[in-house]
Write a protein that holds these residues in place. Structure first.
Motif, short mmCIF file in Angstrom:
data_model
loop_
_atom_site.label_atom_id
_atom_site.label_comp_id
_atom_site.label_asym_id
_atom_site.label_seq_id
_atom_site.Cartn_x
_atom_site.Cartn_y
_atom_site.Cartn_z
N PRO A 42 0.71 -1.50 0.12
CA PRO A 42 0.13 0.04 0.05
C PRO A 42 0.78 1.14 -0.15
CG PRO A 42 -0.59 -1.48 1.80
CD PRO A 42 0.68 -1.93 1.25
N MET A 43 0.32 2.30 -0.68
CA MET A 43 1.08 3.31 -0.72
C MET A 43 0.14 4.61 0.16
SD MET A 43 2.27 5.39 -4.09
CE MET A 43 3.29 6.83 -4.19
N ARG A 44 0.59 5.64 0.82
CA ARG A 44 0.16 6.55 1.30
C ARG A 44 -0.26 7.72 0.54
NH1 ARG A 44 2.90 6.33 5.83
NH2 ARG A 44 2.01 4.52 6.48
N SER A 45 0.91 8.45 0.50
CA SER A 45 1.01 9.14 -0.57
C SER A 45 2.45 9.66 -0.99
CB SER A 45 0.48 10.87 -0.03
OG SER A 45 1.68 11.11 1.12
N ASP A 46 2.78 10.46 -2.02
CA ASP A 46 4.14 10.36 -2.57
C ASP A 46 5.28 10.91 -1.49
OD1 ASP A 46 3.75 12.95 -2.68
OD2 ASP A 46 3.78 12.93 -4.96
N MET A 47 5.01 11.28 -0.45
CA MET A 47 6.11 11.63 0.44
C MET A 47 6.99 12.67 -0.11
SD MET A 47 4.78 10.63 3.45
CE MET A 47 6.36 10.87 4.45
N ALA A 48 6.89 13.41 -1.24
CA ALA A 48 7.90 14.03 -2.22
C ALA A 48 8.72 14.83 -1.34
CB ALA A 48 7.15 14.66 -3.22
N LEU A 49 8.28 15.34 -0.32
CA LEU A 49 9.13 16.43 0.37
C LEU A 49 10.18 15.73 1.12
CD1 LEU A 49 8.67 19.35 0.22
CD2 LEU A 49 7.62 19.31 2.27
N TRP A 50 9.88 14.80 1.72
CA TRP A 50 10.75 14.03 2.59
C TRP A 50 11.99 13.13 1.60
CZ3 TRP A 50 8.99 11.44 7.78
CH2 TRP A 50 8.29 12.15 8.66
N LYS A 51 11.43 12.58 0.77
CA LYS A 51 11.96 12.18 -0.55
C LYS A 51 13.16 12.91 -0.92
CE LYS A 51 9.04 8.30 -1.69
NZ LYS A 51 7.81 8.10 -2.74
N GLU A 52 12.80 14.27 -1.19
CA GLU A 52 13.67 15.10 -1.72
C GLU A 52 15.21 15.32 -0.82
OE1 GLU A 52 10.72 18.28 -3.54
OE2 GLU A 52 12.93 18.73 -4.31
#
Ligand code: HEM
Length: 600
Positions: free
Chosen positions: A199-209
């Motif tokens: 399952p995926m929650r949301s893309d968490m783009a900011l933390w990933k960046e």
């Protein structure tokens, strides 16, 4: 079968709404402030509310940031200005809500009479505030002298209002994001039961960046797919089962003892000798100390009167990271080059990682010595390091995220529980009676006592129902299309799970705003849907720290109630919840702690 075209989060990287209003919280004074903790957090002169934010905790820098921020914000924005102009959700989605509702009822998803649809209010409630009259939630104050204000409070109520107006499912937009909001447990169950293996929650783009920029590994929040699954398999062990969590009862008990010392110290320093101001701050320090002790097997001094500088710097960095995240979420990308928030965001993450790394490295050296001397090693970090299934880098990444997840969540829940107990002395007395029946007055409560205390557990459940720390969660089904009732949602649709709205719905919880722990006791008349209050999430992606959190909260609450009668702030201050990333109190919770006779 209808095809409900709705693009998922992929298009929505980082661009925010045009109108933003940031509100600044009031900062009520307290006679016994002045701990070394106060006022160190933000950067004075930059953050106008630095003193309040810098109190080191309780204010909800919130962990599950991207679990909740985006969906919740979207709801706010939609209620504030978006959908009213567009004439409602249905047209944009080509999903006719009345038909949707009928079809979901046909499929047994929504009981007849439950909820309503766009343009067709669920319940006539003349007293209910009109969404369109609400002030927009976010505002950058013009000419306030502040480069960046440090607060963004959202009321959780719009979600509730949307649920009342639109029924079990509705659409909202935020920037380029289009969300499908789920506001009924029946529909939520249908959705979550279709979850796949990853399952995926949301893309968490900011933390990933941050991780990508610094070439650091992802942790349980940021990782996805098969790699996430592998990570969770390792992390789950020694955490997820109640019997495994009970292994940490000794460590937690030690930290609870220190909490009691600090609590006694603080109340004795108040003019009345019983008042403790801003209990969330104290409990933040407790929660951080507790989770650090479990993760690093090292005490970091949060409960000392003078917090060590290294620890204080770490706490301040958590604070700054969350504050700057908000700007990175709502401001356009180009501003990162010209405004300081992006550099601060990255720097504060660096400090968080460096703090964890230092403690992990220190522990490694210690362990090597122990292994050389043939001593057996135990503890969570030792287990992670010795498992051979994670690289050292992966341990750094996971521990940083675990650490962040384990603080605001438990501390805010405990604060709310104490707040309500102080206002309902009948329930508090019943809890005290339950406790004394199980634990003799000269012994401190332990993990083995908790199963015998249903009211204690019910108090925490009811607290999490009224104040789900993560008021909205999210799911993106990236592997497959999703069918709900008669409708097909293409893969990558972003579903927003409106937990706050569901757990405040009178259909499932009569008198939803009342604190009634007895709802959770066997034999209580009104059963509720199992998906109507799921504060730790659902399925394989659910909270990994649930058992630790419960143990911490149960042990701390039992000890406090054993030692003190908790009374409300004599000034009668009413506190309500705001969603500041996680759900927190809108002002400090001050309580009196009156000693009971013969406590250990
Ligand atoms: C009152 C306490 C807490 C509450 C209410 C809470 C709630 C949640 C919720 C709702 C989620 C999302 C679950 C989902 O998407 O289905 C979550 C995820 C998570 N929580 Fe907690 N949490 C709490 C305490 C903790 C603690 C103490 C830890 C650390 C030991 C922790 C670590 C995590 C992690 C690592 C995740 C991400 C899991 C993943 O994505 O695989 N939480 N939490």
């Amino acid at each position: 079968m209808r095809w409900c075209g709705g693009p998922g989060p992929a298009q929505g990287k980082g661009s925010g709404p045009a109108h933003v209003v940031l509100t600044l919280p009031a900062s009520p004074s307290c006679p016994n402030q002045g701990l070394s903790f106060e006022g160190k957090g933000g950067q004075a002169g930059v953050w106008p509310d630095a003193a309040r934010e810098g109190r080191g905790g309780g204010g909800g820098r919130g962990v599950c940031f991207l679990l909740s921020t985006l969906p919740h914000t979207s709801d706010e924005v939609r209620n504030g200005f978006a959908d009213r102009e567009s004439g409602g959700i249905s047209s944009a989605l080509e999903l006719r809500p009345a038909a949707a509702r009928r079809s979901m009822q046909d499929h047994g998803a929504v009981p007849p009479g439950e909820g309503a649809v766009a343009g067709e209010p669920a319940q006539e409630d003349p007293a209910a505030p009109c969404c369109s009259q609400r002030a927009p939630a976010l505002q950058l104050p013009a000419g306030s002298g502040a480069a960046f204000p440090g607060s963004s409070d959202f009321s959780p109520l719009p979600e509730l209002m949307s649920r009342r107006i639109y029924g079990p499912i509705w659409k909202s937009t935020f920037g380029h994001y289009e969300n499908i909001n789920i506001g009924s447990p029946e529909v939520l169950e249908q959705l979550l039961r279709q979850e796949g293996k990853y399952p995926m929650r949301s893309d968490m783009a900011l933390w990933k960046e941050h991780r990508d920029t610094r070439r650091l590994p992802y942790g349980p929040f940021t990782e996805e797919g098969e790699r996430w699954y592998r990570l969770r398999q390792v992390l789950n062990k020694r955490l997820l089962k109640p019997s495994e969590a009970a292994l940490y009862a000794g460590a937690i008990g030690e930290v609870v003892s220190d909490l009691m010392v600090r609590l006694r110290d603080e109340r004795s320093r108040s003019p009345s000798g019983v008042l403790v101001c801003d209990v969330a701050n104290l409990l933040y320090r407790f929660a951080l100390e507790g989770i650090s002790y479990i993760l690093f097997e090292t005490r970091i001094g949060c409960l000392r009167r003078q917090v060590p500088a290294e620890t204080q710097h770490f706490i301040d960095s958590i604070n700054l990271m969350f504050k700057n995240s908000i700007f990175a979420t709502v401001l356009p990308r180009w501003t990162r080059k010209v405004l300081p928030f992006w550099g601060r965001y990255l720097d504060s993450w660096d400090t968080i990682f460096a703090f964890g790394k230092t403690l992990i490295d220190r522990k490694m050296e210690e362990l090597e010595g122990q292994v050389e001397r043939g001593k057996e090693v135990s503890g969570y970090l030792s287990y992670l390091l010795a498992s051979g299934r994670l690289s050292l880098e992966e341990v750094y990444g996971s521990v940083a995220e675990l650490l962040l997840a384990g603080v605001d969540t438990t501390s805010n829940t405990l604060s709310w529980a104490l707040y309500h107990l102080s206002r309902d002395l009948g329930i508090q007395e019943a809890l005290y009676q339950e406790l004394t029946a199980v634990v003799p007055p000269d012994r401190v409560p332990g993990a083995e006592d908790i199963p015998k205390m249903p009211l204690l557990r019910a108090v925490i459940k009811e607290t999490l129902r009224i104040y789900p720390v993560v008021p909205t969660n999210a799911r993106v089904f990236w592997e497959k299309d999703i069918v709900i009732g008669d409708y097909l949602f293409p893969k990558n649709t972003l579903f927003v799970l409106a937990h706050y709205a569901m757990s405040h719905d009178e259909t499932h919880f009569p008198e939803p705003e009342r604190f009634l722990p007895q709802r959770w006791l066997r034999g209580y008349g009104s059963p509720h849907h199992p998906f109507s209050s799921i504060p730790f999430g659902y399925g394989v992606r659910a909270c990994v720290g649930r058992r630790i959190a419960e143990l911490e909260m149960h042990l701390a609450l039992a000890r406090i109630i054993q030692a003190f009668e908790v009374r409300p702030d004599p000034r009668g201050v009413e506190v309500t919840s705001v969603s500041r990333i996680v759900l927190v109190a809108d002002k400090p919770i001050n309580l009196e702690f009156v000693a009971r006779p013969a406590a250990p």
